[in-house]
Motif scaffolding. Structure first.
Motif, PDB file in Angstrom:
ATOM      1  N   THR A 180     -43.989   0.849  35.880  1.00  0.00           N
ATOM      2  CA  THR A 180     -43.932  -0.359  36.702  1.00  0.00           C
ATOM      3  C   THR A 180     -42.989  -1.381  36.088  1.00  0.00           C
ATOM      4  OG1 THR A 180     -45.810  -1.337  35.524  1.00  0.00           O
ATOM      5  CG2 THR A 180     -46.303  -0.027  37.486  1.00  0.00           C
ATOM      6  N   ARG A 182     -41.913  -5.546  36.584  1.00  0.00           N
ATOM      7  CA  ARG A 182     -42.168  -6.848  37.189  1.00  0.00           C
ATOM      8  C   ARG A 182     -41.130  -7.855  36.708  1.00  0.00           C
ATOM      9  NH1 ARG A 182     -46.182  -9.205  35.366  1.00  0.00           N
ATOM     10  NH2 ARG A 182     -46.859  -7.787  33.718  1.00  0.00           N
ATOM     11  N   ASP A 184     -40.106 -11.997  36.318  1.00  0.00           N
ATOM     12  CA  ASP A 184     -40.529 -13.402  36.307  1.00  0.00           C
ATOM     13  C   ASP A 184     -39.257 -14.247  36.296  1.00  0.00           C
ATOM     14  OD1 ASP A 184     -41.357 -15.987  35.723  1.00  0.00           O
ATOM     15  OD2 ASP A 184     -42.978 -15.323  34.399  1.00  0.00           O
TER      16      ASP A 184
END
Length: 480
Positions: A180, A182, A184
């Motif tokens: 995964t 992600r 920010d």
């Protein structure tokens, strides 16, 4: 229990050894971490192709279970080689008795890891940078060793961060990222499988304050190729938080060009800047060393059939280099290579003995080096192939040299290979003292694995590897 059931039962044991004990298991150098049932079966099948001996799950499954009961400390364990040594040198001992003796230094230490952690910064995030990131993230499970902390790039667009993350997530050659990712945008970070990577935008390698991001004594890996001498690369050392620099290209001047497996032992603590040489140099130098040690190389020519790279034009356009302005996707392009001469920087005994040239071809990855050699001692195709097969299995070069003798393999079969070069045994040509050896290599991933090995050497974070010594029978096979 059937083979599939045995392989399936091995998966949680492999995972537990990795998570709880920091033990990385493999079969002839091929990691078993996060592998499927089918991949475990394939790894066992591969072992038979390599050594011509069946690697039975009925033997490796109980071996793994025994390892899990020993409360081991951090290590890299090749279960194929360990199993072979047990069969050849067990001398009537039980499996547990043999393992306790062979792994005595780490038995009962339950995950203990004496390695320190080293912060890593990837300066540049192109083909090699992203593959290095994947490898570093893959190795982050134990929390020790090399820690990817940041990448440094020039901002390319307003949505630069999302695009960088997307390129890490999807790769046209090497496939999707396993895990995964992600993003920010406020913190300018990419988190991949729990590894938080700070993205730093800068055009100047000398003015970054890495300590502001909690990074200290970092190893900066320069993937840009923009600076290749000590003067240019020393700019990194002016930034706060940087301790050492590694160049992922051939170094110029007096920089040490390191091919892991050959001259990594020459790296000293005082070496602040080191080069990991080129993909071709890494592919051919281990094979050349093996051949020179056994048969003696009088002289030779290295021809590389090399996949196109980003420095070529997609369609015809101006290029400062000869021929490289012509379309990489449509043409075979004759060009120069410094790989043959660069071999001597890692292997001085071949100084002045090699010439080289290159043909760029319309494939995106995996290249082929053709070694046309004149030898001091005559040999045969079978002798050369048997020797190189044994070197790939049992020598100190087994992480660098692979071997295959399938009549059907082509370049795409070697995408993702973790070895520096793969000898194609069926293509070997030998007429007494004249020898031609074909060596495939994934010029992206295989090279990146070599770079990681150099990084681990510079940082001093290699885990102990077992079996520590080859069996007497294996050593005898190499010597013959």
């Amino acid at each position: 229990m059937g083979r599939e059931a045995l392989a399936e039962a091995m998966i949680p044991v492999i995972g537990r050894l990795y998570r709880e004990n920091n033990v990385v298991t493999s079969i002839h150098g091929r990691s078993l971490i996060n592998k499927s049932t089918m991949n475990i079966l394939k790894a066992h099948r591969f072992a038979r192709r390599m050594s011509k001996d069946e690697l039975l799950l009925e033997e490796t499954a109980p071996l793994l279970n025994s390892l899990a009961e020993l409360e081991l400390g951090a290590a890299a364990i090749d279960i194929a080689r360990l199993n072979q040594k047990f069969k050849e040198e067990g001398n009537g001992a039980t499996l547990e008795e043999f393992l306790r003796s062979e792994l005595a230094d780490i038995v009962g230490k339950r995950g203990a890891d004496d390695r320190t952690s080293t912060d890593v910064v990837l300066y540049g995030f192109g083909r090699i940078g992203r593959l290095l990131a994947r490898l570093l993230i893959e190795k982050a499970g134990g929390g020790h060793g090399l820690r990817l902390r940041a990448i440094v790039v020039r901002r390319g667009s307003d949505n630069d961060l999302l695009k960088r993350a997307s390129l890490l997530r999807r790769d046209s050659v090497h496939g999707s990222f396993e895990g995964t990712i992600r993003v920010d945008e406020e913190a300018n970070t990419i988190t991949a499988n729990g590894v938080r990577i700070q993205v730093i935008y800068s055009n100047d390698p000398a003015t970054i304050d890495y300590t502001a991001y909690g990074i200290k004594d970092a190893l900066v890996v320069d993937n840009t190729g923009r600076w290749r001498d000590a003067e240019g690369l020393s700019q990194h050392l002016q930034s706060k938080g940087v301790a050492r620099v590694l160049l992922t290209a051939p170094g110029k001047g007096e920089l040490k060009n390191i091919v892991h497996g050959i001259n990594h032992g020459t790296i000293e603590d005082t070496d602040k800047i080191v080069s990991a040489a080129s993909c071709t140099t890494n592919a051919i130098t281990p094979v050349l060393k093996a051949l020179n040690d056994k048969f003696g190389v009088v002289h030779g020519h290295v021809e590389t059939v090399h996949s196109f790279t980003n420095d070529q034009n997609l369609i015809d356009n101006f290029h400062k280099g000869d021929r490289r302005g012509r379309s990489a996707a449509l043409n075979m392009v004759i060009t120069e290579t410094g790989a043959a001469k660069a071999v001597a920087k890692a292997l001085p005994e071949l100084l002045g003995k090699l010439t080289g040239s290159s043909i760029r071809v319309p494939t995106p990855d995996v290249s082929l080096a053709i070694l046309n050699l004149s030898l001091e001692n005559g040999t045969t195709k079978d002798e050369v192939n048997n020797y190189l097969r044994e070197m790939s299995l049992h020598s100190d070069l087994r992480k660098q040299i692979d071997y295959i003798d399938s009549p059907e393999v082509v370049s795409t079969d070697f995408v993702g290979s973790r070895r520096a070069g793969i000898v194609d045994g069926l293509a070997t040509v030998s007429t007494d003292k004249n020898l031609v050896v074909y060596v495939w290599y994934d010029n992206e991933f295989g090279y990146s694995c070599q770079v990681i090995r150099v990084m681990e050497e510079m940082a001093g974070v290699n885990p102990p590897a077992y079996p520590a010594k080859e069996s007497a029978k294996a050593l005898a096979a190499i010597a013959v």
